[in-house]
Design a protein around this motif. Structure first.
Motif, mmCIF file in Angstrom:
data_model
loop_
_atom_site.group_PDB
_atom_site.id
_atom_site.type_symbol
_atom_site.label_atom_id
_atom_site.label_comp_id
_atom_site.label_asym_id
_atom_site.label_seq_id
_atom_site.Cartn_x
_atom_site.Cartn_y
_atom_site.Cartn_z
ATOM 1 N N GLN A 1 -2.274 10.087 0.161
ATOM 2 C CA GLN A 1 -3.549 10.289 0.844
ATOM 3 C C GLN A 1 -3.801 9.214 1.892
ATOM 4 O O GLN A 1 -4.375 9.490 2.955
ATOM 5 N N ALA A 2 -3.368 7.975 1.603
ATOM 6 C CA ALA A 2 -3.560 6.895 2.575
ATOM 7 C C ALA A 2 -2.750 7.166 3.843
ATOM 8 O O ALA A 2 -3.239 6.950 4.962
ATOM 9 N N MET A 3 -1.511 7.636 3.708
ATOM 10 C CA MET A 3 -0.694 7.919 4.878
ATOM 11 C C MET A 3 -1.261 9.096 5.670
ATOM 12 O O MET A 3 -1.166 9.135 6.896
ATOM 13 N N ARG A 4 -1.862 10.030 4.975
ATOM 14 C CA ARG A 4 -2.517 11.142 5.680
ATOM 15 C C ARG A 4 -3.707 10.638 6.477
ATOM 16 O O ARG A 4 -3.898 11.020 7.641
ATOM 17 N N ASN A 5 -4.497 9.752 5.883
ATOM 18 C CA ASN A 5 -5.651 9.195 6.604
ATOM 19 C C ASN A 5 -5.220 8.327 7.786
ATOM 20 O O ASN A 5 -5.903 8.271 8.812
ATOM 21 N N ALA A 6 -4.103 7.623 7.611
ATOM 22 C CA ALA A 6 -3.658 6.671 8.631
ATOM 23 C C ALA A 6 -2.716 7.290 9.651
ATOM 24 O O ALA A 6 -2.173 6.552 10.491
ATOM 25 N N LEU A 7 -2.515 8.599 9.603
ATOM 26 C CA LEU A 7 -1.513 9.229 10.465
ATOM 27 C C LEU A 7 -1.763 9.019 11.960
ATOM 28 O O LEU A 7 -0.845 8.612 12.687
ATOM 29 N N PRO A 8 -2.967 9.261 12.489
ATOM 30 C CA PRO A 8 -3.148 9.067 13.941
ATOM 31 C C PRO A 8 -2.852 7.650 14.400
ATOM 32 O O PRO A 8 -2.161 7.445 15.404
ATOM 33 N N ILE B 1 -3.165 -0.805 9.099
ATOM 34 C CA ILE B 1 -3.382 0.639 9.242
ATOM 35 C C ILE B 1 -3.273 1.327 7.886
ATOM 36 O O ILE B 1 -4.102 2.171 7.519
ATOM 37 N N VAL B 2 -2.229 0.956 7.119
ATOM 38 C CA VAL B 2 -2.050 1.545 5.785
ATOM 39 C C VAL B 2 -3.202 1.146 4.870
ATOM 40 O O VAL B 2 -3.717 1.965 4.098
ATOM 41 N N ARG B 3 -3.624 -0.106 4.942
ATOM 42 C CA ARG B 3 -4.742 -0.558 4.098
ATOM 43 C C ARG B 3 -6.024 0.195 4.442
ATOM 44 O O ARG B 3 -6.822 0.532 3.554
ATOM 45 N N GLY B 4 -6.226 0.457 5.739
ATOM 46 C CA GLY B 4 -7.386 1.259 6.118
ATOM 47 C C GLY B 4 -7.310 2.667 5.552
ATOM 48 O O GLY B 4 -8.334 3.232 5.136
ATOM 49 N N GLY B 5 -6.094 3.232 5.546
ATOM 50 C CA GLY B 5 -5.938 4.555 4.934
ATOM 51 C C GLY B 5 -6.210 4.532 3.449
ATOM 52 O O GLY B 5 -6.795 5.479 2.898
ATOM 53 N N MET B 6 -5.825 3.449 2.772
ATOM 54 C CA MET B 6 -6.113 3.324 1.333
ATOM 55 C C MET B 6 -7.603 3.217 1.067
ATOM 56 O O MET B 6 -8.108 3.769 0.077
ATOM 57 N N GLN B 7 -8.307 2.509 1.932
ATOM 58 C CA GLN B 7 -9.746 2.369 1.739
ATOM 59 C C GLN B 7 -10.470 3.691 1.931
ATOM 60 O O GLN B 7 -11.594 3.860 1.436
ATOM 61 N N GLY B 8 -9.846 4.632 2.644
ATOM 62 C CA GLY B 8 -10.448 5.947 2.836
ATOM 63 C C GLY B 8 -10.271 6.878 1.648
ATOM 64 O O GLY B 8 -10.865 7.961 1.623
ATOM 65 N N VAL B 9 -9.448 6.497 0.680
ATOM 66 C CA VAL B 9 -9.261 7.319 -0.525
ATOM 67 C C VAL B 9 -10.380 7.000 -1.512
ATOM 68 O O VAL B 9 -10.623 5.827 -1.815
ATOM 69 N N PRO B 10 -11.096 7.990 -2.012
ATOM 70 C CA PRO B 10 -12.180 7.723 -2.968
ATOM 71 C C PRO B 10 -11.686 6.926 -4.173
ATOM 72 O O PRO B 10 -10.643 7.232 -4.751
ATOM 73 N N LYS B 11 -12.420 5.891 -4.524
ATOM 74 C CA LYS B 11 -11.996 5.016 -5.611
ATOM 75 C C LYS B 11 -11.945 5.747 -6.952
ATOM 76 O O LYS B 11 -11.178 5.385 -7.844
ATOM 77 N N GLY B 12 -12.744 6.805 -7.079
ATOM 78 C CA GLY B 12 -12.757 7.546 -8.330
ATOM 79 C C GLY B 12 -11.428 8.203 -8.649
ATOM 80 O O GLY B 12 -11.108 8.427 -9.830
#
Length: 359
Positions: free
Chosen positions: A277-284, A243-254
């Motif tokens: 930002q990853a924890m925000r993306n992975a919150l749900p 779940i955390v890794r998925g949230g990291m992948q949602g953060v723009p690489k730039g």
């Protein structure tokens, strides 16, 4: 001359209901039949649970068997067993205070004022230590109570809290290791994560509780409760790491590349740019994983622990209350509902606060 166009007004609530449920005769018939069925079932449930139910223990089991409704007398008579399990009767006030400590610790963790590393660590450290001292004793004038006597709601909360307390940092470490640029690290971590996720939790609990002591020296085996908690935390961390890794992948690489260009170190990039930002993306998904983990605490009954579900089985297991198992399970289901619904509502609050899903 300008023409003024007036937008048609939105249909009212009654018009919207009519359009959705009564637009055609067959649709209206099905809606009325469904409504009548729901009203009938609601009345039957209320009549069984409240109007025709027995709440006092004055008449004993005989009064319940003669009544047409629910027998809540079994809860009034056996609530100590359900909530405290095998914990010594004269010391059950300690188990109750331990449950309060866990609930207060959880509530404080949900308040934004405590969302700093030091404060959250202080809250969880003090709360966990207070729980352990109250439950085990052996100090501050409290009588010693071994882990084999822990049970009921207090044990369920302890397993859940310690699973999350150990599993969440481990999940972050596994997620960071899996995205390592060194192939042997990332591939080995991925193999561990996928291997744990491919196993059912029951098999992991059984292995840590029963099989592991045969493979370890006695001084390293430890108590069965803590081995089960480690196994549960490992299972939690494997799912949460993805779940955390998925949230990291949602953060723009730039963003990470810009942080590197500014000269930020690896841990600065992780702690200040990537993880927030990853924890925000992975919150749900994280809230959903917490809910699942709380419900999965009931599986420890397989390896011989007296958590709240096993305590409920003992509450109606005597001959005089054997007929009241439905009421006992309904009461336990209500306890699970209170905790799980509170977690889900708090997750929804966090999603609104952080505007998760909005761009």
């Amino acid at each position: 001359m300008e023409m003024i166009v007036v937008a048609p007004s939105a249909p009212g609530r009654i018009e919207d209901l009519r359009r959705r449920f009564f637009a055609r005769p067959l649709q209206a018939l099905l809606s009325l039949v469904s409504l009548a069925t729901m009203v009938f079932l609601a009345w039957k449930l209320l009549n069984w649970a409240i109007f025709s139910a027995v709440f006092t223990t004055s008449g004993g089991p005989e009064a319940c068997q003669a009544a047409a409704g629910a027998c809540w007398s079994v809860i009034a008579a056996r609530w100590r067993i359900i909530l405290f399990g095998l914990y010594p009767f004269e010391e059950q006030w300690r188990s109750a205070l331990a449950c309060v400590a866990v609930v207060v610790m959880t509530v404080l963790s949900c308040i934004p004022a405590f969302w700093t590393g030091r404060r959250i660590a202080l809250v969880w450290g003090v709360g966990t230590a207070l729980y352990y001292v109250l439950m085990k004793g052996g100090m501050l004038g409290l009588a010693y109570v071994g882990e084999e006597a822990w049970g009921g709601l207090a044990l369920t909360l302890f397993i859940f809290v310690t699973t999350c307390l150990i599993g969440f940092p481990l999940a972050i470490c596994l997620a960071l290791l899996r995205r390592s640029e060194l192939p042997w690290i990332s591939h080995t971590t991925g193999l561990i994560i996928d291997g744990v996720r491919s196993l059912p939790l029951i098999s992991i609990l059984f292995t840590f509780a029963v099989v592991l002591p045969f493979a370890l020296p006695q001084w390293l085996a430890g108590d069965k409760l803590y081995r089960v908690i480690i196994g549960s935390a490992l299972f939690f961390s494997a799912y949460q790491a993805e779940i955390v890794r998925g949230g990291m992948q949602g953060v723009p690489k730039g963003q990470e590349e810009a942080a590197m260009a500014l000269g930020m170190s690896y841990w600065q990039r992780i702690g200040r740019i990537l993880l927030p930002q990853a924890m925000r993306n992975a919150l749900p998904a994280t809230i959903n994983q917490f809910v699942i983990s709380f419900k999965e605490t009931s599986l420890v009954v397989i390896v011989g622990f007296f958590e709240i579900l096993a305590s409920g089985n003992a509450a109606y297991g005597t001959g005089e209350w054997r007929f009241a198992y439905v009421e006992v399970y309904a009461f336990i289901a209500f306890i699970y509902f209170v905790f799980v619904f509170s977690l889900s509502r708090y997750g929804a609050f966090l999603e609104r606060r952080m505007s998760v899903g909005e761009r």
